[in-house]
Design a protein around this motif. Structure first.
Motif, PDB file in Angstrom:
ATOM      1  N   VAL A 101       0.756  -1.284   0.169  1.00 25.52           N
ATOM      2  CA  VAL A 101       0.060   0.241  -0.038  1.00 25.52           C
ATOM      3  C   VAL A 101       0.968   1.220  -0.008  1.00 25.52           C
ATOM      4  CG1 VAL A 101      -1.918  -1.176   1.235  1.00 25.52           C
ATOM      5  CG2 VAL A 101      -0.130   0.066   2.507  1.00 25.52           C
ATOM      6  N   LYS A 102       0.390   2.399  -0.586  1.00 23.22           N
ATOM      7  CA  LYS A 102       1.140   3.703  -0.503  1.00 23.22           C
ATOM      8  C   LYS A 102       0.710   4.614   0.584  1.00 23.22           C
ATOM      9  CE  LYS A 102       3.070   2.772  -4.691  1.00 23.22           C
ATOM     10  NZ  LYS A 102       2.813   1.286  -4.604  1.00 23.22           N
ATOM     11  N   HIS A 103      -0.327   4.373   1.136  1.00 22.52           N
ATOM     12  CA  HIS A 103      -0.949   5.418   2.111  1.00 22.52           C
ATOM     13  C   HIS A 103      -1.360   4.391   3.378  1.00 22.52           C
ATOM     14  CE1 HIS A 103      -0.506   8.535  -1.059  1.00 22.52           C
ATOM     15  NE2 HIS A 103      -1.347   7.545  -1.555  1.00 22.52           N
ATOM     16  N   ILE A 104      -1.195   5.043   4.397  1.00 20.77           N
ATOM     17  CA  ILE A 104      -1.813   4.374   5.628  1.00 20.77           C
ATOM     18  C   ILE A 104      -2.633   5.922   6.249  1.00 20.77           C
ATOM     19  CG2 ILE A 104      -1.599   3.354   8.005  1.00 20.77           C
ATOM     20  CD1 ILE A 104       0.841   1.810   7.078  1.00 20.77           C
ATOM     21  N   VAL A 105      -3.893   5.417   6.363  1.00 21.35           N
ATOM     22  CA  VAL A 105      -5.081   6.482   6.968  1.00 21.35           C
ATOM     23  C   VAL A 105      -5.279   5.842   8.155  1.00 21.35           C
ATOM     24  CG1 VAL A 105      -7.202   7.415   6.773  1.00 21.35           C
ATOM     25  CG2 VAL A 105      -5.673   7.376   4.678  1.00 21.35           C
ATOM     26  N   VAL A 106      -5.002   6.630   9.344  1.00 15.48           N
ATOM     27  CA  VAL A 106      -5.741   6.522  10.583  1.00 15.48           C
ATOM     28  C   VAL A 106      -6.892   7.495  10.775  1.00 15.48           C
ATOM     29  CG1 VAL A 106      -5.564   6.799  13.297  1.00 15.48           C
ATOM     30  CG2 VAL A 106      -3.588   5.922  11.758  1.00 15.48           C
ATOM     31  N   CYS A 107      -8.089   7.323  10.528  1.00 12.94           N
ATOM     32  CA  CYS A 107      -9.255   8.100  10.569  1.00 12.94           C
ATOM     33  C   CYS A 107      -9.930   7.798  11.914  1.00 12.94           C
ATOM     34  CB  CYS A 107     -10.188   7.860   9.205  1.00 12.94           C
ATOM     35  SG  CYS A 107     -11.526   8.799   9.289  1.00 12.94           S
ATOM     36  N   TRP A 191      -6.648  11.607   9.903  1.00 10.07           N
ATOM     37  CA  TRP A 191      -7.706  12.199   9.372  1.00 10.07           C
ATOM     38  C   TRP A 191      -8.777  12.138  10.542  1.00 10.07           C
ATOM     39  CZ3 TRP A 191      -8.783   9.526   3.840  1.00 10.07           C
ATOM     40  CH2 TRP A 191      -7.956  10.141   2.912  1.00 10.07           C
ATOM     41  N   ILE A 192      -9.694  13.110  10.492  1.00 13.55           N
ATOM     42  CA  ILE A 192     -10.861  12.857  11.423  1.00 13.55           C
ATOM     43  C   ILE A 192     -12.130  13.214  10.697  1.00 13.55           C
ATOM     44  CG2 ILE A 192     -10.791  15.217  12.313  1.00 13.55           C
ATOM     45  CD1 ILE A 192     -11.004  13.629  15.285  1.00 13.55           C
ATOM     46  N   PHE A 193     -13.291  12.217  10.952  1.00 11.84           N
ATOM     47  CA  PHE A 193     -14.482  12.394  10.394  1.00 11.84           C
ATOM     48  C   PHE A 193     -15.438  13.235  11.152  1.00 11.84           C
ATOM     49  CE2 PHE A 193     -18.751  10.530   9.772  1.00 11.84           C
ATOM     50  CZ  PHE A 193     -18.915  10.929   8.259  1.00 11.84           C
ATOM     51  N   ASP A 194     -16.238  13.857  10.332  1.00  7.60           N
ATOM     52  CA  ASP A 194     -17.215  14.974  11.368  1.00  7.60           C
ATOM     53  C   ASP A 194     -18.452  14.361  10.983  1.00  7.60           C
ATOM     54  OD1 ASP A 194     -18.820  16.870  12.350  1.00  7.60           O
ATOM     55  OD2 ASP A 194     -17.612  18.622  11.635  1.00  7.60           O
ATOM     56  N   LEU A 195     -19.090  13.626  11.951  1.00  4.62           N
ATOM     57  CA  LEU A 195     -20.411  13.072  11.984  1.00  4.62           C
ATOM     58  C   LEU A 195     -21.565  13.920  11.752  1.00  4.62           C
ATOM     59  CD1 LEU A 195     -20.093  10.810  15.171  1.00  4.62           C
ATOM     60  CD2 LEU A 195     -20.410  10.114  12.772  1.00  4.62           C
ATOM     61  N   GLU A 196     -21.258  15.352  11.882  1.00  6.33           N
ATOM     62  CA  GLU A 196     -22.278  16.642  11.952  1.00  6.33           C
ATOM     63  C   GLU A 196     -22.117  16.954  10.516  1.00  6.33           C
ATOM     64  OE1 GLU A 196     -21.829  19.345  15.032  1.00  6.33           O
ATOM     65  OE2 GLU A 196     -22.475  17.911  16.521  1.00  6.33           O
ATOM     66  N   GLY A 198     -20.416  15.325   7.750  1.00 10.93           N
ATOM     67  CA  GLY A 198     -20.069  14.120   6.675  1.00 10.93           C
ATOM     68  C   GLY A 198     -18.705  14.310   6.095  1.00 10.93           C
ATOM     69  N   LEU A 199     -17.964  15.263   6.557  1.00 10.29           N
ATOM     70  CA  LEU A 199     -16.497  15.729   5.847  1.00 10.29           C
ATOM     71  C   LEU A 199     -15.468  15.087   6.902  1.00 10.29           C
ATOM     72  CD1 LEU A 199     -17.280  19.380   4.738  1.00 10.29           C
ATOM     73  CD2 LEU A 199     -17.651  17.352   3.487  1.00 10.29           C
ATOM     74  N   ILE A 200     -14.502  14.807   5.801  1.00  9.51           N
ATOM     75  CA  ILE A 200     -13.227  14.349   6.616  1.00  9.51           C
ATOM     76  C   ILE A 200     -12.148  15.260   6.636  1.00  9.51           C
ATOM     77  CG2 ILE A 200     -11.107  12.965   6.211  1.00  9.51           C
ATOM     78  CD1 ILE A 200     -12.984  10.858   4.666  1.00  9.51           C
ATOM     79  N   ASN A 201     -11.635  15.783   7.846  1.00 11.20           N
ATOM     80  CA  ASN A 201     -10.933  16.743   8.221  1.00 11.20           C
ATOM     81  C   ASN A 201      -9.532  16.217   8.171  1.00 11.20           C
ATOM     82  OD1 ASN A 201      -9.677  19.016   8.939  1.00 11.20           O
ATOM     83  ND2 ASN A 201     -10.532  19.046  11.095  1.00 11.20           N
ATOM     84  N   PRO A 202      -8.422  16.520   7.268  1.00  7.39           N
ATOM     85  CA  PRO A 202      -7.059  16.091   7.293  1.00  7.39           C
ATOM     86  C   PRO A 202      -6.285  16.633   8.386  1.00  7.39           C
ATOM     87  CG  PRO A 202      -7.644  17.458   5.196  1.00  7.39           C
ATOM     88  CD  PRO A 202      -8.777  17.469   5.989  1.00  7.39           C
ATOM     89  N   LEU A 203      -5.769  15.972   9.058  1.00  4.13           N
ATOM     90  CA  LEU A 203      -4.910  16.601  10.409  1.00  4.13           C
ATOM     91  C   LEU A 203      -3.670  16.800  10.067  1.00  4.13           C
ATOM     92  CD1 LEU A 203      -6.968  15.082  13.460  1.00  4.13           C
ATOM     93  CD2 LEU A 203      -7.193  17.310  12.565  1.00  4.13           C
ATOM     94  N   THR A 204      -2.771  15.647   9.494  1.00  8.86           N
ATOM     95  CA  THR A 204      -1.665  15.424   9.672  1.00  8.86           C
ATOM     96  C   THR A 204      -0.922  14.530   8.691  1.00  8.86           C
ATOM     97  OG1 THR A 204       0.460  14.823  11.023  1.00  8.86           O
ATOM     98  CG2 THR A 204      -1.546  13.583  11.470  1.00  8.86           C
ATOM     99  N   ASP A 205       0.117  15.002   7.984  1.00  4.07           N
ATOM    100  CA  ASP A 205       0.493  13.687   6.993  1.00  4.07           C
ATOM    101  C   ASP A 205       2.126  13.528   7.358  1.00  4.07           C
ATOM    102  OD1 ASP A 205      -1.697  13.508   4.836  1.00  4.07           O
ATOM    103  OD2 ASP A 205      -1.142  15.951   4.771  1.00  4.07           O
ATOM    104  N   VAL A 206       2.648  12.401   7.160  1.00  2.00           N
ATOM    105  CA  VAL A 206       3.909  12.177   7.233  1.00  2.00           C
ATOM    106  C   VAL A 206       4.689  11.268   6.039  1.00  2.00           C
ATOM    107  CG1 VAL A 206       5.699  10.838   8.682  1.00  2.00           C
ATOM    108  CG2 VAL A 206       3.725  11.747   9.829  1.00  2.00           C
TER     109      VAL A 206
END
Ligand code: ZN
Length: 212
Positions: A101-107, A191-196, A198-206
């Motif tokens: 895989v090229k990306h690992i997402v912790v959401c 990433w963090i998902f906003d239940l209110e 429906g949008l994903i908010n990106p927080l950090t990239d390494v």
């Protein structure tokens, strides 16, 4: 539009209905593309590993609008990266070393019940112990978190800190360090998902190796 009540209703869907829905979905897919399942059965080549919360409201494929074959998935309560968790680490190992895989997402997601339980120092058997890492993060970040007067905002900030911490742990793990040392193209995303909304908010990239 007015929202009735303050939570989702329990749907009480009979299990037979789910099996029927599956039949209808499979039929529909074949009608659109007769070879779809034949191709799906040949193998998987996902670019993404998704580490998310077990919460029923945050389905990995649903919120990311990905198709079968695109996401390799691990979910646990409060999207924890615990490097002696065989379950998680075998998923990471397989994703990185075999699926490439090229990306690992912790959401994570705002209003996470696991994060709230940790902030309330839950001591239930298994649950309380599973949340130890968040309890520690909460203590370490008390100075910042106590500046919030709004309880919901405080919880949501802790949900973000939790995601950022899991990315740090993943980046420091021997498995990921080794992959980067070998020159593997692998990015980590918090990433963090906003239940209110429906949008994903990106927080950090390494990207690449932070320890060199
Ligand atoms: Zn959660």
């Amino acid at each position: 539009m007015k929202i009735e009540g303050n939570h989702l209703e329990r749907r009480q869907r009979p299990y037979a209905e789910i099996l029927l829905a599956n039949k209808a979905w499979a039929k529909n897919m074949v009608e659109k593309d007769a070879e779809y399942f034949k191709r799906l059965a040949l193998g998987q080549y996902p670019d993404y590993l998704w580490i998310g919360c077990s919460d029923s409201r945050v389905p990995a494929a649903g919120v990311s609008q990905t198709e079968p074959g695109e996401l390799f998935v691990h979910r646990n309560i409060a999207n924890q990266v615990i490097t002696n968790d065989f379950n998680l680490m075998s998923v990471v190992k397989y994703a990185v070393d075999y699926l490439n895989v090229k990306h690992i997402v912790v959401c994570g997601h705002y209003g996470c019940g696991g994060v709230i339980a940790a902030m309330n120092n839950n001591t239930d058997k298994y649950l309380g112990d599973w949340l130890t890492g968040i309890k520690d993060s909460y203590k370490r970040n008390r100075a910042e978190l106590d500046t919030f007067t709004d309880e919901k905002e405080k919880i949501n900030r802790m949900c973000e800190i939790n995601v950022e911490r899991q990315i740090e742990k993943l980046a420091s793990s021997s498995l990921i360090q080794k992959a980067w040392r070998k020159g593997k193209e692998l990015q980590l995303h918090g990433w963090i998902f906003d239940l209110e909304t429906g949008l994903i908010n990106p927080l950090t990239d390494v990207v690449g190796n932070p320890n060199t």
